[in-house]
Scaffold this active site. Structure first.
Site: not given
Length: 257
Positions: A59, A61, A63-64, A117, A136, A174
């Site tokens: 996805h 985001h 941090d991805h 999400h 996530d 995570h």
């Protein structure tokens, strides 16, 4: 025919993310599963003697997908990601939707749409390896917050992941398990499997060991977000016979826990 073997190299990065490099030895190809930290991924690939050929984003985001462009600039890799978020995935080359197959050397990943999400979130299931990279969407004893989708959408996505073979190793993004466990034990106080799992989690974390990956069978027995279709839990949450409402109640409680 040579047996397919994927080597998964897992390492911590950022605050609580896990990075994954997946290597297919016959072809020599290596996939970065998401890119939280480009420098760490490049350093780990170098340490393993691997060259990143693919990025498989789950996805959009940061941090991805935040390390996409630097890794692509350094390696010339091909970036795969969700078609529904293509405009937000830096450097995307191949847009993926439900049922698409990603050829990775001798291995193949099937794409699952798992929105909730985020609206375009996808997961990668390597069926021959009994491995799934879920970003996530699902965590050990948890699931992602429902930021962009609806509770119905998220429950449908989790139901899709629930239907994978129980022996599937689930690689989530995570290290949230210990905090998730503290919440889970407030939801199903009499779950003996959960109590045993929590002891194992606490022992691992005390030694600085990861709790990820997790086996789907274990999550089916203990993860409250996957158990919203269990009648006793539905009754305890005040929504007998309604999995979506039960899931929404559990998610709401976790959001304010």
């Amino acid at each position: 025919m040579t047996k397919i073997t994927l080597d998964v190299h897992q390492f911590p990065c950022l605050n609580d993310n896990y990075g994954y490099l997946v290597h297919e030895a016959v072809s020599g190809e290596t996939a970065a599963i998401d890119t939280p930290d480009a420098d760490k991924y490049l350093a780990e690939a170098k340490r393993m003697g691997w060259t990143i050929t693919h990025i498989l984003n789950t996805h959009w985001h940061p941090d991805h997908a935040g390390g996409n462009l630097k890794i692509k600039d350094e390696t010339g890799c091909t970036i795969y990601g969700p078609a529904g978020e293509a405009e937000k995935i830096p450097g995307i080359d191949v847009k993926l939707t439900e049922g698409d197959m990603v050829e990775f050397g001798r291995a193949t990943a099937r794409v699952l749409d798992v929105p909730g999400h985020t609206l375009g979130h996808i997961a990668y299931h390597f069926a021959d390896q009994n491995v799934a990279f879920v970003g996530d969407a699902l965590f050990a004893l948890g699931c992602g917050r429902v930021f962009e989708g609806t509770m119905d959408m998220m429950w449908a996505s989790l139901s899709k992941l629930k239907a994978l073979p129980p022996e599937t190793l689930v690689y989530c993004a995570h290290e949230y398990t210990q905090a998730n466990a503290r919440f889970a034990e407030t939801v199903e106080t009499g779950n003996a499997d959960l109590a045993d799992y929590i002891k194992d989690i606490d022992a691992r974390r005390a030694k600085g060991q990861p709790t990820v990956p997790t086996r789907l069978a274990k999550e089916l027995a203990t993860n409250p977000f996957l158990r919203a279709d269990v009648p006793d839990l539905q009754t305890a949450m005040g929504h007998p016979g309604d999995a979506v409402a039960t899931f929404a109640e559990i998610r709401s409680r976790k959001d304010s826990f």
